[in-house]
Scaffold this motif. Structure first.
Motif, PDB file in Angstrom:
ATOM      1  N   ALA A   9       0.886  -1.207  -0.004  1.00  0.00           N
ATOM      2  CA  ALA A   9      -0.016  -0.098  -0.150  1.00  0.00           C
ATOM      3  C   ALA A   9       0.944   1.177  -0.117  1.00  0.00           C
ATOM      4  O   ALA A   9       1.594   1.552   1.074  1.00  0.00           O
ATOM      5  N   ILE A  10       0.915   1.852  -1.370  1.00  0.00           N
ATOM      6  CA  ILE A  10       1.840   2.960  -1.267  1.00  0.00           C
ATOM      7  C   ILE A  10       0.677   4.218  -1.365  1.00  0.00           C
ATOM      8  O   ILE A  10      -0.039   4.113  -2.468  1.00  0.00           O
ATOM      9  N   ASP A  11       0.989   5.136  -0.747  1.00  0.00           N
ATOM     10  CA  ASP A  11      -0.165   6.339  -0.861  1.00  0.00           C
ATOM     11  C   ASP A  11       0.722   7.126  -1.978  1.00  0.00           C
ATOM     12  O   ASP A  11       1.664   8.079  -1.775  1.00  0.00           O
ATOM     13  N   ILE A  12      -0.022   6.957  -3.162  1.00  0.00           N
ATOM     14  CA  ILE A  12       0.580   7.558  -4.393  1.00  0.00           C
ATOM     15  C   ILE A  12       0.394   9.122  -4.301  1.00  0.00           C
ATOM     16  O   ILE A  12       1.209   9.841  -5.042  1.00  0.00           O
ATOM     17  N   LYS A  13      -0.788   9.638  -4.201  1.00  0.00           N
ATOM     18  CA  LYS A  13      -0.745  11.002  -3.986  1.00  0.00           C
ATOM     19  C   LYS A  13      -0.004  11.871  -3.129  1.00  0.00           C
ATOM     20  O   LYS A  13       0.575  12.908  -3.382  1.00  0.00           O
ATOM     21  N   GLU A  14       0.398  11.175  -1.944  1.00  0.00           N
ATOM     22  CA  GLU A  14       1.336  11.681  -0.795  1.00  0.00           C
ATOM     23  C   GLU A  14       2.770  11.734  -1.496  1.00  0.00           C
ATOM     24  O   GLU A  14       3.464  12.482  -1.656  1.00  0.00           O
ATOM     25  N   LEU A  15       2.965  10.553  -2.116  1.00  0.00           N
ATOM     26  CA  LEU A  15       4.550  10.351  -2.835  1.00  0.00           C
ATOM     27  C   LEU A  15       4.450  11.613  -3.963  1.00  0.00           C
ATOM     28  O   LEU A  15       5.372  12.205  -3.928  1.00  0.00           O
ATOM     29  N   ARG A  16       3.436  11.687  -4.736  1.00  0.00           N
ATOM     30  CA  ARG A  16       3.369  12.360  -5.773  1.00  0.00           C
ATOM     31  C   ARG A  16       3.703  13.913  -5.363  1.00  0.00           C
ATOM     32  O   ARG A  16       4.537  14.820  -5.849  1.00  0.00           O
ATOM     33  N   ASP A  17       2.997  14.326  -4.133  1.00  0.00           N
ATOM     34  CA  ASP A  17       3.127  15.682  -3.819  1.00  0.00           C
ATOM     35  C   ASP A  17       4.242  15.716  -3.180  1.00  0.00           C
ATOM     36  O   ASP A  17       4.909  16.802  -3.329  1.00  0.00           O
ATOM     37  N   ARG A  18       4.940  14.873  -2.634  1.00  0.00           N
ATOM     38  CA  ARG A  18       6.348  14.930  -1.746  1.00  0.00           C
ATOM     39  C   ARG A  18       7.399  15.264  -2.717  1.00  0.00           C
ATOM     40  O   ARG A  18       8.345  16.128  -2.576  1.00  0.00           O
ATOM     41  N   ILE A  19       7.340  14.659  -3.972  1.00  0.00           N
ATOM     42  CA  ILE A  19       8.326  14.725  -5.053  1.00  0.00           C
ATOM     43  C   ILE A  19       7.977  15.835  -6.057  1.00  0.00           C
ATOM     44  O   ILE A  19       8.749  16.213  -6.815  1.00  0.00           O
ATOM     45  N   GLY A  20       6.820  16.557  -5.958  1.00  0.00           N
ATOM     46  CA  GLY A  20       6.437  17.433  -6.714  1.00  0.00           C
ATOM     47  C   GLY A  20       6.164  17.218  -8.273  1.00  0.00           C
ATOM     48  O   GLY A  20       6.445  17.809  -9.200  1.00  0.00           O
ATOM     49  N   TRP A  21       5.764  15.917  -8.384  1.00  0.00           N
ATOM     50  CA  TRP A  21       5.358  15.441  -9.701  1.00  0.00           C
ATOM     51  C   TRP A  21       3.764  15.614 -10.137  1.00  0.00           C
ATOM     52  O   TRP A  21       2.932  15.626  -9.041  1.00  0.00           O
ATOM     53  N   SER A  22       3.509  16.000 -11.161  1.00  0.00           N
ATOM     54  CA  SER A  22       2.033  15.981 -11.737  1.00  0.00           C
ATOM     55  C   SER A  22       1.636  14.556 -11.936  1.00  0.00           C
ATOM     56  O   SER A  22       2.241  13.459 -12.091  1.00  0.00           O
ATOM     57  N   GLN A  23       0.221  14.341 -11.964  1.00  0.00           N
ATOM     58  CA  GLN A  23      -0.173  13.317 -12.402  1.00  0.00           C
ATOM     59  C   GLN A  23       0.244  12.974 -13.897  1.00  0.00           C
ATOM     60  O   GLN A  23       0.529  11.616 -13.982  1.00  0.00           O
ATOM     61  N   ASP A  24       0.267  13.755 -14.680  1.00  0.00           N
ATOM     62  CA  ASP A  24       0.639  13.365 -15.855  1.00  0.00           C
ATOM     63  C   ASP A  24       2.368  12.890 -16.091  1.00  0.00           C
ATOM     64  O   ASP A  24       2.663  11.915 -16.601  1.00  0.00           O
ATOM     65  N   ARG A  25       3.019  13.520 -15.269  1.00  0.00           N
ATOM     66  CA  ARG A  25       4.324  13.056 -15.373  1.00  0.00           C
ATOM     67  C   ARG A  25       4.575  11.634 -14.815  1.00  0.00           C
ATOM     68  O   ARG A  25       5.515  11.083 -15.121  1.00  0.00           O
ATOM     69  N   LEU A  26       4.045  11.505 -13.309  1.00  0.00           N
ATOM     70  CA  LEU A  26       3.916  10.017 -12.838  1.00  0.00           C
ATOM     71  C   LEU A  26       3.387   9.110 -13.807  1.00  0.00           C
ATOM     72  O   LEU A  26       3.734   8.147 -14.064  1.00  0.00           O
ATOM     73  N   ALA A  27       2.371   9.480 -14.542  1.00  0.00           N
ATOM     74  CA  ALA A  27       1.902   8.780 -15.696  1.00  0.00           C
ATOM     75  C   ALA A  27       2.949   8.309 -16.585  1.00  0.00           C
ATOM     76  O   ALA A  27       2.924   7.098 -17.106  1.00  0.00           O
TER      77      ALA A  27
END
Length: 81
Positions: A4-22
């Motif tokens: 279970a990885i909190d993807i939203k929290e991870l994305r916010d922490r590293i400053g990535w958009s949903q598009d970049r993570l995708a």
């Protein structure tokens, strides 16, 4: 590691958009949104997320995928090389 990885929290922490993570995960943005809202990540996506979690701990997340113009397949080759 817990799957279970909190993807939203991870994305916010590293400053990535949903598009970049995708792009990093080789999925579309809606898949990232679904995962942020509870759909579990599996297989290669889960492995890439685990790599990103570890990179985020050391501040190296941007090193995994520095060039947004690179196709995701090329990024995956570079990551695993």
């Amino acid at each position: 590691m817990d799957d279970a990885i909190d993807i939203k929290e991870l994305r916010d922490r590293i400053g990535w958009s949903q598009d970049r993570l995708a792009s990093f995960l080789c999925v579309d943005r809606s898949s990232v949104s679904h995962m942020e809202n509870g759909r579990p990540a599996r297989g290669p996506v889960l492995r890439l997320l685990r790599m990103l979690v570890e990179a985020a701990k050391t501040g190296d997340a941007d090193e995994l995928f520095p060039d947004l113009s690179s196709p995701c397949a090329q990024a995956a080759v570079e990551i695993t090389a």
